[in-house]
Design a protein around this motif. Structure first.
Motif, mmCIF file in Angstrom:
data_model
loop_
_atom_site.group_PDB
_atom_site.id
_atom_site.type_symbol
_atom_site.label_atom_id
_atom_site.label_comp_id
_atom_site.label_asym_id
_atom_site.label_seq_id
_atom_site.Cartn_x
_atom_site.Cartn_y
_atom_site.Cartn_z
ATOM 1 N N PRO A 64 0.794 -1.237 0.000
ATOM 2 C CA PRO A 64 0.000 0.000 0.000
ATOM 3 C C PRO A 64 0.822 1.279 0.000
ATOM 4 C CG PRO A 64 -0.978 -1.601 1.487
ATOM 5 C CD PRO A 64 0.335 -2.181 1.048
ATOM 6 N N ILE A 65 1.904 1.321 0.755
ATOM 7 C CA ILE A 65 2.657 2.565 0.887
ATOM 8 C C ILE A 65 3.273 3.014 -0.443
ATOM 9 C CG2 ILE A 65 4.900 1.573 1.464
ATOM 10 C CD1 ILE A 65 5.150 3.766 3.622
ATOM 11 N N ARG A 66 3.360 2.107 -1.378
ATOM 12 C CA ARG A 66 3.888 2.447 -2.704
ATOM 13 C C ARG A 66 3.084 3.563 -3.360
ATOM 14 N NH1 ARG A 66 6.547 -1.202 -6.334
ATOM 15 N NH2 ARG A 66 5.657 -2.984 -5.257
ATOM 16 N N TYR A 67 1.803 3.699 -2.951
ATOM 17 C CA TYR A 67 0.896 4.662 -3.577
ATOM 18 C C TYR A 67 0.639 5.879 -2.685
ATOM 19 C CZ TYR A 67 0.203 0.334 -6.100
ATOM 20 O OH TYR A 67 0.426 -0.825 -6.795
ATOM 21 N N SER A 68 1.507 6.088 -1.690
ATOM 22 C CA SER A 68 1.313 7.182 -0.743
ATOM 23 C C SER A 68 1.816 8.518 -1.262
ATOM 24 C CB SER A 68 2.038 6.851 0.569
ATOM 25 O OG SER A 68 3.440 6.764 0.344
ATOM 26 N N LEU A 131 -9.785 -2.042 -1.514
ATOM 27 C CA LEU A 131 -10.311 -1.905 -0.154
ATOM 28 C C LEU A 131 -9.196 -2.063 0.875
ATOM 29 C CD1 LEU A 131 -12.686 -1.436 1.685
ATOM 30 C CD2 LEU A 131 -13.142 -3.907 1.656
ATOM 31 N N PHE A 132 -8.266 -2.982 0.616
ATOM 32 C CA PHE A 132 -7.143 -3.161 1.538
ATOM 33 C C PHE A 132 -6.314 -1.890 1.622
ATOM 34 C CE2 PHE A 132 -2.843 -4.542 2.665
ATOM 35 C CZ PHE A 132 -3.108 -5.296 3.797
ATOM 36 N N TRP A 133 -6.072 -1.257 0.474
ATOM 37 C CA TRP A 133 -5.324 0.006 0.465
ATOM 38 C C TRP A 133 -6.087 1.100 1.198
ATOM 39 C CZ3 TRP A 133 -6.970 4.604 -1.753
ATOM 40 C CH2 TRP A 133 -6.028 5.638 -1.737
ATOM 41 N N ALA A 134 -7.403 1.164 1.006
ATOM 42 C CA ALA A 134 -8.209 2.190 1.662
ATOM 43 C C ALA A 134 -8.153 2.053 3.180
ATOM 44 C CB ALA A 134 -9.662 2.106 1.184
ATOM 45 N N MET A 135 -8.035 0.834 3.677
ATOM 46 C CA MET A 135 -7.973 0.590 5.115
ATOM 47 C C MET A 135 -6.563 0.755 5.661
ATOM 48 S SD MET A 135 -11.106 -0.177 6.035
ATOM 49 C CE MET A 135 -10.927 -1.045 7.586
ATOM 50 N N HIS A 136 -5.546 0.551 4.815
ATOM 51 C CA HIS A 136 -4.145 0.622 5.260
ATOM 52 C C HIS A 136 -3.313 1.391 4.229
ATOM 53 C CE1 HIS A 136 -5.189 -2.528 8.195
ATOM 54 N NE2 HIS A 136 -5.749 -3.162 7.185
ATOM 55 N N PRO A 137 -3.567 2.677 4.026
ATOM 56 C CA PRO A 137 -2.881 3.417 2.962
ATOM 57 C C PRO A 137 -1.371 3.530 3.150
ATOM 58 C CG PRO A 137 -4.096 4.912 4.389
ATOM 59 C CD PRO A 137 -4.505 3.527 4.769
ATOM 60 N N LEU A 138 -0.888 3.387 4.384
ATOM 61 C CA LEU A 138 0.560 3.480 4.631
ATOM 62 C C LEU A 138 1.147 2.134 5.040
ATOM 63 C CD1 LEU A 138 0.730 6.883 6.565
ATOM 64 C CD2 LEU A 138 1.069 6.449 4.116
ATOM 65 N N GLY A 139 0.420 1.063 4.781
ATOM 66 C CA GLY A 139 0.912 -0.269 5.124
ATOM 67 C C GLY A 139 2.157 -0.630 4.331
ATOM 68 N N GLN A 140 3.115 -1.273 4.991
ATOM 69 C CA GLN A 140 4.364 -1.647 4.338
ATOM 70 C C GLN A 140 4.490 -3.149 4.133
ATOM 71 O OE1 GLN A 140 7.892 0.340 5.948
ATOM 72 N NE2 GLN A 140 6.581 1.775 7.041
ATOM 73 N N ALA A 141 3.621 -3.933 4.755
ATOM 74 C CA ALA A 141 3.691 -5.385 4.612
ATOM 75 C C ALA A 141 3.146 -5.805 3.255
ATOM 76 C CB ALA A 141 2.910 -6.067 5.731
ATOM 77 N N PRO A 142 3.845 -6.661 2.509
ATOM 78 C CA PRO A 142 3.350 -7.097 1.200
ATOM 79 C C PRO A 142 2.086 -7.948 1.339
ATOM 80 C CG PRO A 142 5.708 -7.568 1.466
ATOM 81 C CD PRO A 142 5.181 -7.211 2.819
#
Length: 257
Positions: A64-68, A131-142
């Motif tokens: 997700p963080i790739r799109y921050s 939806l996963f990105w919307a819930m965790h926009p700064l997530g770093q786990a693949p």
């Protein structure tokens, strides 16, 4: 769930009785997806070094963080929302997903055809990561695994009320999809939806699943499921040629699962 029938069996089912369907009668497109997932996992496990595997995950898993906005959007930023589905966290994760893919993907592939099934797989998998990105926009786990797309297949299955009329020679998911009003009046479908949602929330929030140590991405499952449930008709080319459900269909008159 009954074994899937081939397209010819579906077309000829009403004219004459058919023999027992083979247990392993998976369409080529489903076998191809399973083959790719298995091959990728075997290569990662037996061939690549740890550094090579990490490099592969960075490029092909959904992060997700790739799109921050902190990173440049390269080719992998656009390809990973699709390629992540072919990666898995372990052999148990792979085996569970492939079993469910065979069970729910085969009847859908028989109904859709290879191209539309592939597009359905890609679209529901994409909805899962959105939806996963919307819930965790700064997530770093693949994020890896085909379970988002498989959840979409389960959502599509609910639209048919899990009807399997073997007596008439029809395969699973034969006939027109249930109208939304009939779906929400079906006790069997609503029970399935409630149980499915509870199981996903529990396994995701408690992080428990047999043979899987990492956290379950329940958000991705829900995203894929919703896309398959509401987007089925976009991919279903056969529903336009089928007789619609009767307008007078009421809870007691409508077929139930």
């Amino acid at each position: 769930m009954s074994e899937p029938a081939s397209p010819s069996e579906i077309e000829q089912g009403e004219g004459r009785p058919i023999g027992r369907e083979p247990v392993f009668n998976m369409p080529p497109v489903v076998l191809a997806v399973i083959g790719i997932c298995v091959a990728v996992h075997l290569i990662r496990f037996y061939w690549l070094t740890d550094d090579q595997d990490f490099s592969l995950l960075i490029r092909t898993a959904f992060i997700p963080i790739r799109y921050s906005g902190r990173f440049d959007l390269d080719f992998y930023a656009f390809s990973s929302p699709f390629t992540y589905a072919f990666l898995h966290g372990g052999f148990a994760h792979l085996a569970i997903n492939m079993v469910w893919l065979a069970a729910f993907g085969s009847p859908l592939a028989n109904r859709f055809g290879a191209l539309r099934f592939s597009l359905f797989f890609a679209a529901t998998g994409l909805a899962a990561v959105v939806l996963f990105w919307a819930m965790h926009p700064l997530g770093q786990a693949p994020l890896v695994g085909a379970s988002g797309a498989i959840s979409g297949m389960m959502g599509a299955a609910a639209r048919f009320g899990f009807r399997t009329d073997r007596s008439s020679g029809k395969a699973a998911f034969a006939g027109a999809p249930m109208p939304m009003a009939a779906v929400f009046r079906s006790r069997g479908v609503m029970t399935f939806l409630a149980i499915w949602m509870v199981i996903n929330l529990i396994t995701g929030l408690v992080a428990f699943a047999p043979g899987i140590d990492s956290q379950i991405a329940w958000e991705a499952h829900i995203g894929g499921f919703v896309a398959g449930f509401f987007g089925l008709r976009v991919f279903d080319r056969r529903q336009r040629r089928m007789s619609p459900w009767p307008e007078a269909c009421r809870p007691k008159a409508c077929p139930r699962s």
